[in-house]
Motif scaffolding. Structure first.
Motif, PDB file in Angstrom:
ATOM      1  N   GLY A 112      -9.059   0.036 -14.245  1.00 36.27           N
ATOM      2  CA  GLY A 112      -7.767  -0.599 -14.041  1.00 36.27           C
ATOM      3  C   GLY A 112      -6.713   0.353 -13.529  1.00 36.27           C
ATOM      4  O   GLY A 112      -6.005   0.048 -12.564  1.00 36.27           O
ATOM      5  N   PRO A 113      -6.557   1.552 -14.146  1.00 36.36           N
ATOM      6  CA  PRO A 113      -5.548   2.484 -13.649  1.00 36.36           C
ATOM      7  C   PRO A 113      -5.794   2.925 -12.206  1.00 36.36           C
ATOM      8  O   PRO A 113      -4.848   3.055 -11.427  1.00 36.36           O
ATOM      9  N   ALA A 114      -7.062   3.168 -11.858  1.00 35.89           N
ATOM     10  CA  ALA A 114      -7.353   3.620 -10.492  1.00 35.89           C
ATOM     11  C   ALA A 114      -7.029   2.542  -9.473  1.00 35.89           C
ATOM     12  O   ALA A 114      -6.408   2.807  -8.434  1.00 35.89           O
ATOM     13  N   LEU A 115      -7.419   1.294  -9.758  1.00 43.15           N
ATOM     14  CA  LEU A 115      -7.100   0.207  -8.840  1.00 43.15           C
ATOM     15  C   LEU A 115      -5.600  -0.077  -8.835  1.00 43.15           C
ATOM     16  O   LEU A 115      -5.028  -0.380  -7.780  1.00 43.15           O
ATOM     17  N   GLY A 116      -4.962   0.035  -9.997  1.00 40.52           N
ATOM     18  CA  GLY A 116      -3.522  -0.163 -10.043  1.00 40.52           C
ATOM     19  C   GLY A 116      -2.791   0.823  -9.162  1.00 40.52           C
ATOM     20  O   GLY A 116      -1.815   0.484  -8.490  1.00 40.52           O
ATOM     21  N   GLU A 117      -3.267   2.072  -9.154  1.00 42.77           N
ATOM     22  CA  GLU A 117      -2.659   3.097  -8.297  1.00 42.77           C
ATOM     23  C   GLU A 117      -2.789   2.717  -6.831  1.00 42.77           C
ATOM     24  O   GLU A 117      -1.872   2.899  -6.037  1.00 42.77           O
ATOM     25  N   ARG A 118      -3.939   2.168  -6.470  1.00 40.27           N
ATOM     26  CA  ARG A 118      -4.156   1.768  -5.079  1.00 40.27           C
ATOM     27  C   ARG A 118      -3.298   0.562  -4.703  1.00 40.27           C
ATOM     28  O   ARG A 118      -2.827   0.457  -3.568  1.00 40.27           O
ATOM     29  N   PHE A 119      -3.109  -0.369  -5.643  1.00 38.99           N
ATOM     30  CA  PHE A 119      -2.301  -1.556  -5.374  1.00 38.99           C
ATOM     31  C   PHE A 119      -0.810  -1.265  -5.434  1.00 38.99           C
ATOM     32  O   PHE A 119       0.000  -2.045  -4.949  1.00 38.99           O
ATOM     33  N   GLY A 120      -0.421  -0.179  -6.084  1.00 38.41           N
ATOM     34  CA  GLY A 120       0.991   0.113  -6.250  1.00 38.41           C
ATOM     35  C   GLY A 120       1.608  -0.662  -7.392  1.00 38.41           C
ATOM     36  O   GLY A 120       2.798  -0.966  -7.367  1.00 38.41           O
ATOM     37  N   VAL A 121       0.790  -1.026  -8.388  1.00 40.15           N
ATOM     38  CA  VAL A 121       1.277  -1.739  -9.567  1.00 40.15           C
ATOM     39  C   VAL A 121       0.727  -1.050 -10.801  1.00 40.15           C
ATOM     40  O   VAL A 121      -0.093  -0.136 -10.714  1.00 40.15           O
ATOM     41  N   SER A 122       1.175  -1.495 -11.973  1.00 41.98           N
ATOM     42  CA  SER A 122       0.625  -0.951 -13.204  1.00 41.98           C
ATOM     43  C   SER A 122      -0.798  -1.463 -13.391  1.00 41.98           C
ATOM     44  O   SER A 122      -1.251  -2.390 -12.707  1.00 41.98           O
TER      45      SER A 122
END
Length: 287
Positions: A112-122
């Protein structure tokens, strides 16, 4: 279902392997970056902490809160549940697109954190979207790491085609006897739209158009439970297979598949039950 915004066009953002995270290369559509959330630029210490959390997997407490909008410039704005749902919905749409196009690869684990970083969201809306995909059978939870994309083979696709036929063929035959030609003709623009989507060569664009057309057909039954179950099976059938077969369907195959929509409408208008039965079965088998 109304067609969602196509997030497959254009480029994708790629993240390299992150140490022990086990995520591999993470590729998600670039268009979903900054999906309506504003983020403060973290300092060096904050960046290091966020990176460490992404590497370790799902345990993180540094998620960015969703801003509370104010109504009419006043102070009464409460936490925007609608906005939160909107962000989660956009992330879910983007993840579904990434599954169809193979951006999220079968067998790979994504945190979740890695994908959140890519999406620009938490990480929170990403996890919520991933939990929905887990309910749909697209991913499975890997404790302390994230979510693994389910690996599917040709046998599972054949099973889905069989179940879809068992559910939908009898319904389509009943509708062919009872629905007027005028009602079927009203669906022709959706069938033609699916042909245009197929001509684009984009699997995600065609997948959405295909679902819209089939939902419109089954909606004429008046059975909402049927529509919901059929759409879930339909979505599962659109996920790519493992290995080289994952991206094997080219533009020509998509166009041929879409052309069956027009042929099916013609058969329904003519009340040719044998052709309807054959077309629906073949269409599911080739999905």
């Amino acid at each position: 279902m109304t067609a969602s915004t196509d997030t497959s066009g254009g480029g994708a953002v790629k993240q390299g392997a992150q140490g022990s995270a086990g995520t591999g290369d993470v590729r998600v559509p670039a268009q979903v970056r900054g999906v309506g959330l504003e983020r403060d630029v973290p300092g060096a210490a904050g960046s290091a902490g966020a990176a460490g959390s992404a590497v370790r997997g799902e345990h993180t407490h540094s998620e960015v809160p969703i801003p509370c909008p104010r109504e009419g410039g006043g102070e009464r704005g409460a936490r925007a549940v609608v906005q939160r749902a909107s962000v989660r919905g956009q992330i879910l749409d983007a993840l579904r697109t990434a599954l169809v196009t193979g951006e999220l690869r079968p067998g790979e684990v994504y945190s979740g954190p890695a994908l959140g970083e890519r999406f620009g969201v938490s990480a929170t809306p990403v996890r919520e979207a991933m939990q929905q995909l887990a309910l749909e059978g697209a991913v499975e939870v890997v404790p302390n790491r994230g979510f693994r994309v389910v690996e599917r083979g040709a046998s599972e696709l054949a099973e889905l085609a069989e179940v879809r036929a068992l559910i939908e063929v009898p319904v389509m035959l009943r509708l062919a006897r009872t629905v007027s030609a005028e009602r079927w003709a009203e669906l022709r623009p959706l069938a033609e739209a699916s042909v245009r989507a197929a001509s684009s060569g984009c699997r995600a664009t065609y997948a959405e158009s295909d679902r819209v057309f089939h939902r419109a057909l089954l909606s004429l039954s008046g059975n909402r439970q049927l529509v919901q179950i059929a759409e879930d099976l339909h979505r599962r059938a659109q996920w790519p297979l493992v290995g080289a077969a994952a991206l094997s369907r080219g533009r020509a195959e998509l166009v041929a598949d879409a052309a069956e929509h027009l042929a099916l409408l013609d058969a329904l208008i003519a009340q040719d039950l044998d052709v309807v039965r054959a077309l629906v079965g073949e269409h599911f088998a080739g999905a």
